[in-house]
Design an enzyme around this catalytic site. Structure first.
Site, PDB file in Angstrom:
ATOM      1  N   ILE A  14     103.130  22.751  -8.719  1.00  0.00           N
ATOM      2  CA  ILE A  14     103.525  22.145  -7.435  1.00  0.00           C
ATOM      3  C   ILE A  14     102.824  22.819  -6.248  1.00  0.00           C
ATOM      4  O   ILE A  14     103.057  22.440  -5.105  1.00  0.00           O
ATOM      5  CB  ILE A  14     105.057  22.172  -7.235  1.00  0.00           C
ATOM      6  N   GLY A  15     102.012  23.847  -6.506  1.00  0.00           N
ATOM      7  CA  GLY A  15     101.208  24.420  -5.419  1.00  0.00           C
ATOM      8  C   GLY A  15     101.725  25.730  -4.858  1.00  0.00           C
ATOM      9  O   GLY A  15     101.520  25.999  -3.665  1.00  0.00           O
ATOM     10  N   GLY A  16     102.327  26.559  -5.703  1.00  0.00           N
ATOM     11  CA  GLY A  16     102.809  27.862  -5.230  1.00  0.00           C
ATOM     12  C   GLY A  16     101.693  28.694  -4.619  1.00  0.00           C
ATOM     13  O   GLY A  16     101.882  29.341  -3.583  1.00  0.00           O
ATOM     14  N   ASP A  32      95.633  20.662 -12.832  1.00  0.00           N
ATOM     15  CA  ASP A  32      96.796  20.777 -13.710  1.00  0.00           C
ATOM     16  C   ASP A  32      96.769  19.607 -14.689  1.00  0.00           C
ATOM     17  O   ASP A  32      96.246  18.535 -14.371  1.00  0.00           O
ATOM     18  CB  ASP A  32      98.104  20.769 -12.903  1.00  0.00           C
ATOM     19  N   ILE A  54      92.228  22.367 -18.520  1.00  0.00           N
ATOM     20  CA  ILE A  54      91.221  23.305 -18.019  1.00  0.00           C
ATOM     21  C   ILE A  54      90.138  23.549 -19.071  1.00  0.00           C
ATOM     22  O   ILE A  54      88.954  23.649 -18.746  1.00  0.00           O
ATOM     23  CB  ILE A  54      91.922  24.597 -17.550  1.00  0.00           C
ATOM     24  N   GLU A  55      90.560  23.576 -20.352  1.00  0.00           N
ATOM     25  CA  GLU A  55      89.568  23.843 -21.399  1.00  0.00           C
ATOM     26  C   GLU A  55      88.552  22.705 -21.538  1.00  0.00           C
ATOM     27  O   GLU A  55      87.485  22.883 -22.110  1.00  0.00           O
ATOM     28  CB  GLU A  55      90.238  24.197 -22.742  1.00  0.00           C
ATOM     29  N   SER A  73      97.640  30.650 -12.862  1.00  0.00           N
ATOM     30  CA  SER A  73      99.006  30.946 -13.324  1.00  0.00           C
ATOM     31  C   SER A  73      99.238  30.160 -14.606  1.00  0.00           C
ATOM     32  O   SER A  73      99.880  29.115 -14.600  1.00  0.00           O
ATOM     33  CB  SER A  73     100.083  30.677 -12.274  1.00  0.00           C
ATOM     34  N   CYS A  76     103.463  30.582 -19.539  1.00  0.00           N
ATOM     35  CA  CYS A  76     103.948  31.903 -19.979  1.00  0.00           C
ATOM     36  C   CYS A  76     104.552  31.863 -21.386  1.00  0.00           C
ATOM     37  O   CYS A  76     104.812  32.906 -21.977  1.00  0.00           O
ATOM     38  CB  CYS A  76     104.979  32.415 -18.973  1.00  0.00           C
TER      39      CYS A  76
HETATM   40  C1  SAM Z   1     103.460  28.549 -15.080  1.00  0.00           C
HETATM   41  S1  SAM Z   1     103.086  26.941 -14.588  1.00  0.00           S
HETATM   42  C2  SAM Z   1     102.243  27.239 -13.069  1.00  0.00           C
HETATM   43  C3  SAM Z   1     102.988  26.709 -11.913  1.00  0.00           C
HETATM   44  C4  SAM Z   1     102.312  26.826 -10.578  1.00  0.00           C
HETATM   45  N1  SAM Z   1     101.829  28.121 -10.256  1.00  0.00           N
HETATM   46  C5  SAM Z   1     103.249  26.339  -9.456  1.00  0.00           C
HETATM   47  O1  SAM Z   1     103.279  26.944  -8.411  1.00  0.00           O
HETATM   48  O2  SAM Z   1     103.957  25.351  -9.690  1.00  0.00           O
HETATM   49  C6  SAM Z   1     101.775  26.506 -15.668  1.00  0.00           C
HETATM   50  C7  SAM Z   1     101.114  25.198 -15.315  1.00  0.00           C
HETATM   51  O3  SAM Z   1      99.994  24.991 -16.185  1.00  0.00           O
HETATM   52  C8  SAM Z   1      99.893  23.616 -16.485  1.00  0.00           C
HETATM   53  N2  SAM Z   1      99.102  23.561 -17.728  1.00  0.00           N
HETATM   54  C9  SAM Z   1      99.498  23.918 -18.964  1.00  0.00           C
HETATM   55  N3  SAM Z   1      98.478  23.813 -19.838  1.00  0.00           N
HETATM   56  C10 SAM Z   1      97.405  23.380 -19.142  1.00  0.00           C
HETATM   57  C11 SAM Z   1      96.059  23.086 -19.492  1.00  0.00           C
HETATM   58  N4  SAM Z   1      95.632  23.228 -20.746  1.00  0.00           N
HETATM   59  N5  SAM Z   1      95.221  22.666 -18.519  1.00  0.00           N
HETATM   60  C12 SAM Z   1      95.661  22.504 -17.241  1.00  0.00           C
HETATM   61  N6  SAM Z   1      96.933  22.781 -16.859  1.00  0.00           N
HETATM   62  C13 SAM Z   1      97.790  23.217 -17.789  1.00  0.00           C
HETATM   63  C14 SAM Z   1     101.328  23.145 -16.569  1.00  0.00           C
HETATM   64  O4  SAM Z   1     101.441  21.748 -16.349  1.00  0.00           O
HETATM   65  C15 SAM Z   1     101.998  23.973 -15.484  1.00  0.00           C
HETATM   66  O5  SAM Z   1     102.042  23.292 -14.273  1.00  0.00           O
END
Ligand code: SAM
Length: 295
Positions: A14-16, A32, A54-55, A73, A76
């Site tokens: 969401i853009g933290g 994302d 991303i990959e 980020s 986790c």
């Molecule tokens: C821990 S959250 C990060 C949240 C973010 N920092 C925020 O402020 O909302 C991890 C994020 O990675 C995204 N995500 C997971 N696997 C991904 C991938 N392979 N490629 C891109 N985004 C991915 C998820 O949808 C999720 O929004």
């Protein structure tokens, strides 16, 4: 005026990170996998977004030469104590591993990452550390809780900041704290109040903080807040009864600006989930101040 830092916001949710950067940086692309999260992102920030894994990104999409900072980020779940801790073998670690593998080729000028504390001792983190060392980056690693910055909300997280240039010393944490009451809505909606039967049933298991206690500190709000009664965040004892924190209160405790809004079709349960997966804007801003462009 120096040019604003150009940031690639990876796993942007969401853009933290965009909230932590404010006007001091320009997000070149926010990436994302989740289209719903990106529509919340676009509701609040006017930066370009890309829905994809991303990959699957090609090297040229990292816009080497045009980007000053990679923000990461990653999920986790491969590292959490409650999960199976499969670390680098977990398919959800593939994206961060693909980024580590690209560092020697793309050499981002700076990189910063946030994750749960057990990430620090993971194989994934060791791979990142070794790669950064080999590529000549300076690095700082720390664990930080927003309580150390005067915020009455626990959220201990691991942070890594690395740069091929200068890293400034981290300012001492501290300063006058604000009481929990300063983060609360003046008129909480009735739906936040917990039925007496539920309050009785979970009595003893709920983490309850008192709005009138100047030393009160809320527990970490997880993505399960609103679905699970225990270990997902605090409840508030008020003269009108026991209630949940509203999404706006959680948002305020995380440090999102007051203008940050969820679109009207987002229910409380979804907002709690997205905020629980997000980050402490206050802690990220503090950690990023080690980068000269963000000091
Ligand atoms: C821990 S959250 C990060 C949240 C973010 N920092 C925020 O402020 O909302 C991890 C994020 O990675 C995204 N995500 C997971 N696997 C991904 C991938 N392979 N490629 C891109 N985004 C991915 C998820 O949808 C999720 O929004």
């Amino acid at each position: 005026m120096p040019a604003p830092l150009r940031v690639l916001e990876l796993f942007c949710g969401i853009g933290g990170c965009a909230a932590a950067l404010g006007s001091r940086a320009q997000v070149v692309t926010a990436v994302d996998i989740h289209p719903g999260l990106l529509s919340i992102y676009r509701h609040n920030f006017h930066f370009p977004t890309s829905v994809r894994t991303i990959e699957s990104m090609a090297d040229h999409e990292f816009r080497a030469g045009e980007v000053d900072l990679w923000w990461l980020s990653p999920p986790c779940q491969p590292y959490t104590r409650r999960g199976r801790q499969r670390d680098a073998a977990d398919p959800r670690a593939a994206a961060v591993l693909s980024l580590i593998e690209r560092i020697p080729r793309l050499l981002p000028p700076a990189l910063a990452l946030e994750n749960v504390p057990p990430f620090q001792t993971s194989q994934t983190c060791q791979r990142l550390r070794d790669t950064l060392k080999r590529c000549g980056y300076q690095r700082c690693e720390l664990q930080l809780c927003p309580t150390a910055l005067g915020i009455p909300n626990r959220r201990l997280r691991y942070y890594l900041v690395a740069s091929r240039g200068e890293l400034l010393p981290l300012m001492a944490a501290g300063g006058a704290g604000r009481p929990l009451a300063a983060f609360l809505d003046p008129d909480p909606t009735p739906e936040l109040f917990v039925p007496e039967a539920v309050a009785q049933r979970y009595r003893g298991a709920l983490d309850v903080v008192d709005a009138a206690d100047p030393g009160a500190c809320a527990a970490c709000f997880t993505a399960a807040y609103g679905r699970s009664h225990v270990r997902s965040g605090s409840y508030l004892a008020t003269p009108d009864g026991l209630r949940r924190f509203s999404p706006r209160e959680v948002q305020r405790l995380l440090g999102f600006p007051d203008q940050f809004r969820f679109p009207p079709d987002i229910a409380h349960e979804q907002a709690w989930r997205h905020l629980g997966n997000s980050l402490s804007v206050v802690a990220v801003r503090h950690v990023l101040s080690m980068l000269p462009g963000l000091a």
